[in-house]
Design an enzyme around this catalytic site. Structure first.
Site, PDB file in Angstrom:
ATOM      1  N   LYS A  82       0.822  -1.229   0.000  1.00 54.11           N
ATOM      2  CA  LYS A  82       0.000   0.000   0.000  1.00 54.11           C
ATOM      3  C   LYS A  82       0.839   1.255   0.000  1.00 54.11           C
ATOM      4  O   LYS A  82       0.499   2.249  -0.634  1.00 54.11           O
ATOM      5  CB  LYS A  82      -0.950   0.018   1.201  1.00 54.11           C
ATOM      6  CG  LYS A  82      -0.284  -0.191   2.548  1.00 54.11           C
ATOM      7  CD  LYS A  82      -0.778  -1.461   3.161  1.00 54.11           C
ATOM      8  CE  LYS A  82       0.158  -2.009   4.190  1.00 54.11           C
ATOM      9  NZ  LYS A  82      -0.227  -3.336   4.629  1.00 54.11           N
ATOM     10  N   GLU A 142      -4.918  -6.326  -4.901  1.00 56.10           N
ATOM     11  CA  GLU A 142      -6.044  -6.570  -3.989  1.00 56.10           C
ATOM     12  C   GLU A 142      -5.614  -6.599  -2.524  1.00 56.10           C
ATOM     13  O   GLU A 142      -6.329  -6.116  -1.642  1.00 56.10           O
ATOM     14  CB  GLU A 142      -6.716  -7.904  -4.348  1.00 56.10           C
ATOM     15  CG  GLU A 142      -7.938  -8.231  -3.532  1.00 56.10           C
ATOM     16  CD  GLU A 142      -9.053  -7.207  -3.710  1.00 56.10           C
ATOM     17  OE1 GLU A 142      -9.644  -7.159  -4.781  1.00 56.10           O
ATOM     18  OE2 GLU A 142      -9.317  -6.459  -2.748  1.00 56.10           O
ATOM     19  N   GLY A 156       1.827 -10.636  18.683  1.00 57.16           N
ATOM     20  CA  GLY A 156       2.125 -10.534  17.255  1.00 57.16           C
ATOM     21  C   GLY A 156       1.108  -9.724  16.467  1.00 57.16           C
ATOM     22  O   GLY A 156       1.138  -9.715  15.239  1.00 57.16           O
ATOM     23  N   LYS A 188      -3.866   3.295   2.772  1.00 57.27           N
ATOM     24  CA  LYS A 188      -5.017   2.545   2.237  1.00 57.27           C
ATOM     25  C   LYS A 188      -6.139   3.507   1.839  1.00 57.27           C
ATOM     26  O   LYS A 188      -6.816   3.305   0.827  1.00 57.27           O
ATOM     27  CB  LYS A 188      -5.508   1.546   3.289  1.00 57.27           C
ATOM     28  CG  LYS A 188      -4.464   0.468   3.588  1.00 57.27           C
ATOM     29  CD  LYS A 188      -4.801  -0.296   4.853  1.00 57.27           C
ATOM     30  CE  LYS A 188      -3.735  -1.324   5.174  1.00 57.27           C
ATOM     31  NZ  LYS A 188      -3.859  -1.889   6.536  1.00 57.27           N
TER      32      LYS A 188
HETATM   33  N1  NAP Z   1       1.696  -9.197   6.808  1.00 61.87           N
HETATM   34  C1  NAP Z   1       0.444  -8.909   6.466  1.00 61.87           C
HETATM   35  O1  NAP Z   1      -0.514  -9.388   7.084  1.00 61.87           O
HETATM   36  C2  NAP Z   1       0.181  -7.983   5.298  1.00 61.87           C
HETATM   37  C3  NAP Z   1      -1.148  -7.658   4.967  1.00 61.87           C
HETATM   38  C4  NAP Z   1      -1.405  -6.868   3.845  1.00 61.87           C
HETATM   39  C5  NAP Z   1      -0.343  -6.378   3.110  1.00 61.87           C
HETATM   40  N2  NAP Z   1       0.937  -6.673   3.476  1.00 61.87           N
HETATM   41  C6  NAP Z   1       2.037  -6.140   2.662  1.00 61.87           C
HETATM   42  O2  NAP Z   1       2.742  -7.231   2.092  1.00 61.87           O
HETATM   43  C7  NAP Z   1       4.116  -6.888   1.930  1.00 61.87           C
HETATM   44  C8  NAP Z   1       4.984  -7.956   2.617  1.00 61.87           C
HETATM   45  O3  NAP Z   1       4.660  -7.990   3.980  1.00 61.87           O
HETATM   46  P1  NAP Z   1       5.198  -9.165   4.942  1.00 61.87           P
HETATM   47  O4  NAP Z   1       4.442  -9.039   6.214  1.00 61.87           O
HETATM   48  O5  NAP Z   1       5.195 -10.472   4.232  1.00 61.87           O
HETATM   49  O6  NAP Z   1       6.708  -8.683   5.164  1.00 61.87           O
HETATM   50  P2  NAP Z   1       7.895  -9.502   5.856  1.00 61.87           P
HETATM   51  O7  NAP Z   1       7.364 -10.646   6.637  1.00 61.87           O
HETATM   52  O8  NAP Z   1       8.753  -8.501   6.530  1.00 61.87           O
HETATM   53  O9  NAP Z   1       8.722 -10.124   4.602  1.00 61.87           O
HETATM   54  C9  NAP Z   1       9.467  -9.323   3.745  1.00 61.87           C
HETATM   55  C10 NAP Z   1      10.240 -10.229   2.797  1.00 61.87           C
HETATM   56  O10 NAP Z   1      10.939  -9.414   1.871  1.00 61.87           O
HETATM   57  C11 NAP Z   1      12.295  -9.858   1.799  1.00 61.87           C
HETATM   58  N3  NAP Z   1      13.139  -8.692   1.524  1.00 61.87           N
HETATM   59  C12 NAP Z   1      13.302  -7.569   2.262  1.00 61.87           C
HETATM   60  N4  NAP Z   1      14.190  -6.745   1.669  1.00 61.87           N
HETATM   61  C13 NAP Z   1      14.587  -7.368   0.533  1.00 61.87           C
HETATM   62  C14 NAP Z   1      15.485  -7.037  -0.487  1.00 61.87           C
HETATM   63  N5  NAP Z   1      16.167  -5.893  -0.473  1.00 61.87           N
HETATM   64  N6  NAP Z   1      15.665  -7.919  -1.506  1.00 61.87           N
HETATM   65  C15 NAP Z   1      14.970  -9.078  -1.537  1.00 61.87           C
HETATM   66  N7  NAP Z   1      14.089  -9.456  -0.578  1.00 61.87           N
HETATM   67  C16 NAP Z   1      13.911  -8.598   0.437  1.00 61.87           C
HETATM   68  C17 NAP Z   1      12.605 -10.456   3.138  1.00 61.87           C
HETATM   69  O11 NAP Z   1      13.682 -11.358   2.973  1.00 61.87           O
HETATM   70  P3  NAP Z   1      14.273 -12.233   4.219  1.00 61.87           P
HETATM   71  O12 NAP Z   1      13.173 -13.203   4.555  1.00 61.87           O
HETATM   72  O13 NAP Z   1      15.479 -12.914   3.693  1.00 61.87           O
HETATM   73  O14 NAP Z   1      14.545 -11.246   5.317  1.00 61.87           O
HETATM   74  C18 NAP Z   1      11.273 -11.137   3.484  1.00 61.87           C
HETATM   75  O15 NAP Z   1      11.229 -12.426   2.933  1.00 61.87           O
HETATM   76  C19 NAP Z   1       4.255  -5.475   2.493  1.00 61.87           C
HETATM   77  O16 NAP Z   1       4.128  -4.537   1.465  1.00 61.87           O
HETATM   78  C20 NAP Z   1       3.076  -5.368   3.440  1.00 61.87           C
HETATM   79  O17 NAP Z   1       2.653  -4.020   3.643  1.00 61.87           O
HETATM   80  C21 NAP Z   1       1.222  -7.471   4.542  1.00 61.87           C
END
Ligand code: NAP
Length: 442
Positions: free
Chosen positions: A115, A139, A197, A215
């Site tokens: 977002k 989405e 968490g 959002k």
């Molecule tokens: N979590 C939710 O419930 C949720 C809900 C809606 C939207 N989102 C959105 O979804 C996206 C991901 O969220 P998330 O919660 O999955 O984040 P996360 O758990 O922090 O995971 C981020 C991932 O990106 C990788 N990464 C970070 N920097 C990188 C780089 N420079 N090069 C390559 N890979 C890199 C990390 O690698 P490593 O694993 O090796 O550290 C990790 O696997 C965000 O935009 C967030 O706003 C999340």
């Protein structure tokens, strides 16, 4: 099992995953767990060809993947000739933005849950997608698993949205729900949410309203065709709320919720993020815990509401994989890039309506000296500024030592007038603490 003679070969759609955190791992799991259903709906297979992460050697992952898929090389993953769709699940607007722009430039379709990226750089991203004839789907970027983007883009395509109210940040909703239920202090509930968490170690974006503002900006684009400055949206943090606010809101028949509000005015877009009193009988008041909802008022349908899990590994992955399926269907039908941004309406840059010009009802709380005539001073100042009172309750200990608390519910008023009145009341010798203002949704 053998394929029917004459049936076309099963088409494989190649996906590069960028990020294997919460959402990325959910995507891998869902593609495995629901492979049969997805294959049947798609008439093809989504195949992950590469997974770019920050630290490929990381020991603990939420899902097991073939180590040969893991790479640090984002550009290499995007450039693979067998990759059709790039799925950006890194977050932020640094590497993630570079990766999305590179994917579009390489003619790859993009799915993102980001977002922040779209709220800040959506115009640039969608313009590039149009130039390169690729699809960008998002989405999961608003309300995680709740398919609100599809509803606004397709379900309500024939309608005109007049306004919407949303609870789009699960962390804030979890905290306010717990504060309301237990009469507990903000800091206490935040610490618990972090332990469980539900809140990040740095909760600023969630409790300060920044995440909700991103959002909200995306929703204003879909609802009103407006590009607005997401970073200029008015945000009030939920951290200023006290247990007494919840108690009195309940006495007046309201629940305090972390809301976003969007309305289209001729002079600008009203977009704001703040805790607000919501009438206890409204559906939005029943949205508790970490759940999200958006209540939309539109010309033809009237009120409608969309509710569900706004975050979490599997709900968010569900939205991401549904986008992958839709792009894959477009690919099969050779319809990609036909309406590249899949927007509800063409976008135009619009100003934000200044907060002084919004109209709302207000819940006001004053801590004043427990002396005769003070209540009269408050009501006189409010009246002189065109702020008319609907209800007032005074809690005065009567011993002359402790402050009196005055709670006021106003009729609808202009925020600039309310602010001017509160400035004058705040400067009265009898006023013992800065007056508190919480808006009431109308
Ligand atoms: N979590 C939710 O419930 C949720 C809900 C809606 C939207 N989102 C959105 O979804 C996206 C991901 O969220 P998330 O919660 O999955 O984040 P996360 O758990 O922090 O995971 C981020 C991932 O990106 C990788 N990464 C970070 N920097 C990188 C780089 N420079 N090069 C390559 N890979 C890199 C990390 O690698 P490593 O694993 O090796 O550290 C990790 O696997 C965000 O935009 C967030 O706003 C999340």
């Amino acid at each position: 099992m053998t394929a029917d003679r004459g049936s076309p070969p099963v088409r494989e759609i190649g996906v590069a995953l960028l990020g294997l955190g919460n959402v990325g791992a959910g995507v891998v799991k869902l593609l495995e767990d629901n492979a049969a259903a997805i294959g049947a709906r798609l008439g093809g297979r989504l195949v992950v060809r590469a997974i770019a992460v920050r630290a490929p050697g990381k020991k603990k992952r939420l899902v097991e993947v073939d180590p040969a898929l893991l790479t640090k090389d984002i550009a290499g993953a995007i450039a693979r000739p067998d990759v059709d769709i790039v799925c950006e699940l890194i977050g932020g607007d640094g590497e993630a933005k570079d990766a999305v722009m590179a994917a579009i430039a390489a003619g790859k379709h993009v799915v993102t849950a980001n977002k922040l990226l779209l709220a800040r750089h959506g115009t640039e991203v969608f313009a590039a997608a149009e130039r390169h004839g690729v699809d960008v789907y998002y989405e999961a970027a608003v309300c995680g698993g709740v398919p609100i983007i599809r509803v606004l883009r397709e379900g309500l395509a024939s309608d005109r949205v007049e306004q919407f109210h949303g609870i789009v940040n699960g962390t804030s909703n979890y905290i306010l729900t717990a504060m309301a239920a237990g009469g507990r202090a903000f800091a206490d509930v935040l610490a618990e949410a972090q332990r469980l968490g539900y809140a990040e170690a740095d909760p600023t974006l969630d409790v300060g309203g920044g995440d909700a503002a991103h959002k909200l900006a995306i929703l204003c684009g879909l609802c009103f065709g407006a590009t607005i400055d997401a970073d200029a949206i008015h945000c009030d943090a939920i951290s200023e709320l006290d247990a007494v606010d919840f108690a009195y809101a309940a006495k007046f028949g309201y629940v305090i919720k972390p809301v976003v509000i969007g309305r289209d005015h001729p002079r600008g877009i009203e977009a704001r993020v703040h805790p607000a009193l919501v009438p206890a009988g409204w559906l939005l008041a029943g949205v508790t815990g970490a759940k999200n909802a958006v209540a939309v008022d539109s010309y033809a349908l009237g009120p409608s509401m969309y509710y569900g899990a706004g975050a979490g590994m599997m709900p968010t992955a569900m939205a991401v994989v549904s986008d992958l399926i839709e792009i894959s269907r477009n690919l099969r039908a050779q319809l990609t890039g036909v309406a590249p941004t899949r927007r509800h309406r063409a976008l135009a840059r619009r100003p934000l309506l200044p907060m002084a010009e919004i109209r709302s009802r207000y819940f006001l709380r004053f801590s004043v000296a427990d002396k005769p005539g003070v209540l009269g001073q408050l009501t006189t100042i409010l009246g002189a500024h065109d702020v008319s009172i609907e209800q007032v309750v005074q809690e005065a200990p009567g011993d002359g030592n402790r402050p009196a608390q005055v709670f006021v519910i106003t009729h609808e008023a202009r925020e600039g007038d309310v602010a001017a009145a509160l400035g004058k009341i705040g400067a009265l010798p009898a006023t013992l603490a800065a007056p508190r203002l919480i808006r009431i949704v109308v």
